[in-house]
Design an enzyme around this catalytic site. Structure first.
Site, PDB file in Angstrom:
ATOM      1  CG  PHE A 280      -2.156   0.771   1.795  1.00 32.06           C
ATOM      2  CD1 PHE A 280      -3.383   0.949   0.518  1.00 32.06           C
ATOM      3  CD2 PHE A 280      -1.512   1.734   2.218  1.00 32.06           C
ATOM      4  CE1 PHE A 280      -3.523   2.007   1.261  1.00 32.06           C
ATOM      5  CE2 PHE A 280      -1.902   3.413   2.642  1.00 32.06           C
ATOM      6  CZ  PHE A 280      -3.503   2.917   2.266  1.00 32.06           C
TER       7      PHE A 280
ATOM      8  CG  LEU B 181      -1.169   7.432   1.476  1.00 31.66           C
ATOM      9  CD1 LEU B 181      -2.083   7.728   0.151  1.00 31.66           C
ATOM     10  CD2 LEU B 181      -2.454   7.003   2.246  1.00 31.66           C
TER      11      LEU B 181
ATOM     12  CD  GLU C  45       3.576  11.927  -3.335  1.00 29.72           C
ATOM     13  OE1 GLU C  45       4.301  12.672  -2.844  1.00 29.72           O
ATOM     14  OE2 GLU C  45       3.422  11.115  -3.333  1.00 29.72           O
TER      15      GLU C  45
ATOM     16  N   GLY D 286       2.953  12.534   5.296  1.00 32.94           N
ATOM     17  CA  GLY D 286       3.062  11.288   5.965  1.00 32.94           C
ATOM     18  C   GLY D 286       1.042  11.502   6.266  1.00 32.94           C
ATOM     19  CB  SER D 287      -0.456  12.852   9.496  1.00 38.11           C
ATOM     20  OG  SER D 287       0.205  11.752  10.307  1.00 38.11           O
TER      21      SER D 287
ATOM     22  CG  ASP E  24     -12.425   4.981   7.687  1.00 32.35           C
ATOM     23  OD1 ASP E  24     -11.773   5.370   8.745  1.00 32.35           O
ATOM     24  OD2 ASP E  24     -13.929   5.464   7.460  1.00 32.35           O
TER      25      ASP E  24
ATOM     26  CD  GLU F  50      -3.211   0.833   8.436  1.00 32.32           C
ATOM     27  OE1 GLU F  50      -4.190   0.849   9.024  1.00 32.32           O
ATOM     28  OE2 GLU F  50      -2.583  -0.017   8.631  1.00 32.32           O
TER      29      GLU F  50
END
Length: 405
Positions: free
Chosen positions: A131, A133, A135, A139-140, A246, A370
């Site tokens: 996964f 996502l 960079e 992040g957040s 989620d 996460e």
């Protein structure tokens, strides 16, 4: 040592959940994970995935139409599996979780052709998923993603970097989130299936952490992929990423529970066996008080965790706030519980090779990935304020009636 399973009697679970946990415990105690060489993290992950696939445990990660156990991904089953695996082996938990997280967007929105080509192999443990996502500067703050994909004929061309990508360097498939520019911020992101054989895909760096896991920084240099590898619609990438998270955010809480339960069991066994000042460590009231705090925090976190999973599976409700509460509470509580276990072990607790020492390293990352604890607090507060605003508007819109005398 056998884990306590009293919480399986809670009303959140069906008999099928209990049966699968019992089967997993039996498989592990019979040697299902025996002989995995953790000194080679990449090979260990590959072997764990292969074994989990052979016994059908990875079927929890995909829908039934593609070899899964349930019509849609069952959050309670994913959580229970992660908790069980984390109790026994942190790397096994990681390997299992990434099969689901790495293909979550595919299960939710990919074409039938992509689903049929990828998901059965994931369920059988024949392919490794990732996964992508995060960079270096995103992040957040997902809206800060700068990696791009531009449409060029019947292809998309990707450019940019991703970092802290779990299974980076060993994965067979990557779900990658990049900017396609349909709108500003998060509304301009899209999701793609990328293969390591695609021209322009580069594993730029392998990353080492305190608890070894396969992690990498990826680079896309004029990386050309077929347009048919778009997952969902252009501009829907952020929604897909959040829907995936989620589903699996509560499972991070479940992994933390597994670590915490193992730490408590190790602490109880040590306290009973350790002799000092003419009695056992367990005879001291200070030890008993600490064990009581540890047990209560674990159960509190477990109730939040399985409430979130049950809300999604049974009630079909949005679980953004509930999952954030579970993730925040379980990971922070587990960090504290494990720290207390290390303290109880004294010098042994910081010796390399001790289970509590390994747990101490394993738990630290869960408070960050996460969505860090600080981000979970913001999510919870945002959802509270959103609900309050909605209730206020409803109250203002309600018709005013004369009081009845």
């Amino acid at each position: 040592m056998q884990p306590t399973r009293d919480h399986l009697d809670w009303p959140f679970f069906a008999q099928g959940h209990r049966d699968i946990v019992a089967a997993l415990d039996k498989w592990i105690t019979a040697g299902g994970l025996k002989g995995i060489d953790h000194s080679d993290t990449d090979l260990a992950c590959l072997n764990i995935v292969k074994r989990l696939g052979e016994v059908g445990m990875l079927r929890a990660c995909v829908p039934a139409a593609y070899g899964g156990l349930t019509d849609t991904i069952d959050s309670r089953l994913v959580c229970l599996t992660r908790e069980t695996l984390a109790y026994w082996d942190g790397l096994a938990d990681f390997a299992f979780a990434m099969q689901g997280l790495g293909t979550g967007a595919i299960s939710l929105a990919a074409s039938d052709e992509i689903k049929a080509a990828i998901l059965p192999r994931i369920a059988r443990g024949e392919s490794i998923a990732a996964f992508a996502l995060t960079e270096p500067e995103a992040g957040s703050d997902v809206a800060a993603i700068t990696s791009t994909a531009r449409l060029d004929g019947d292809s998309y061309v990707l450019d940019g970097e991703k970092t802290w990508i779990s299974n980076g360097g060993i994965a067979d498939i990557y779900t990658v989130f990049v900017r396609t520019g349909e709108a500003p911020g998060t509304r301009g992101l899209s999701c793609f299936l990328v293969l390591p054989s695609d021209p322009g895909f580069v594993v730029a760096e392998r990353l080492q952490t305190i608890a070894p896991h396969p992690l990498a920084r990826l680079r896309f240099e004029n990386c050309r992929i077929p347009a048919s590898r778009l997952i969902g619609k252009p501009g829907e990438g952020f929604k897909l990423a959040m829907r995936t998270l989620d589903i699996f955010r509560a499972s991070v809480a479940a992994a933390a529970l597994g670590f915490a339960r193992r730490a408590l069991d190790e602490a109880v066994a040590h306290a009973r066996a350790r002799k000092m000042f003419g009695q056992s460590l367990a005879d001291f009231q200070l030890t008993q008080a600490k064990l009581g705090d540890m047990a209560a925090q674990i159960d509190a976190a477990a109730l939040l965790t399985y409430r979130a999973a049950w809300m999604r599976d049974v009630q079909g409700k949005p679980t953004t706030r509930a999952a954030a509460m579970a993730k925040m509470t379980a990971t922070e509580s587990a960090q504290w519980v494990i720290d207390q276990a290390v303290q109880m072990f004294g010098g042994r607790g910081v010796r390399t090779g001790e289970i509590v020492e390994s747990l101490y390293r394993e738990i630290r990352a869960l408070r960050i990935y996460e969505g860090a604890t600080e981000v979970q607090k913001l999510i919870i507060a945002r959802e509270l304020l959103k609900d309050a605003e909605a209730e206020s508007r409803l109250a203002e819109a309600a018709p005013v009636t004369d009081a009845v005398h």
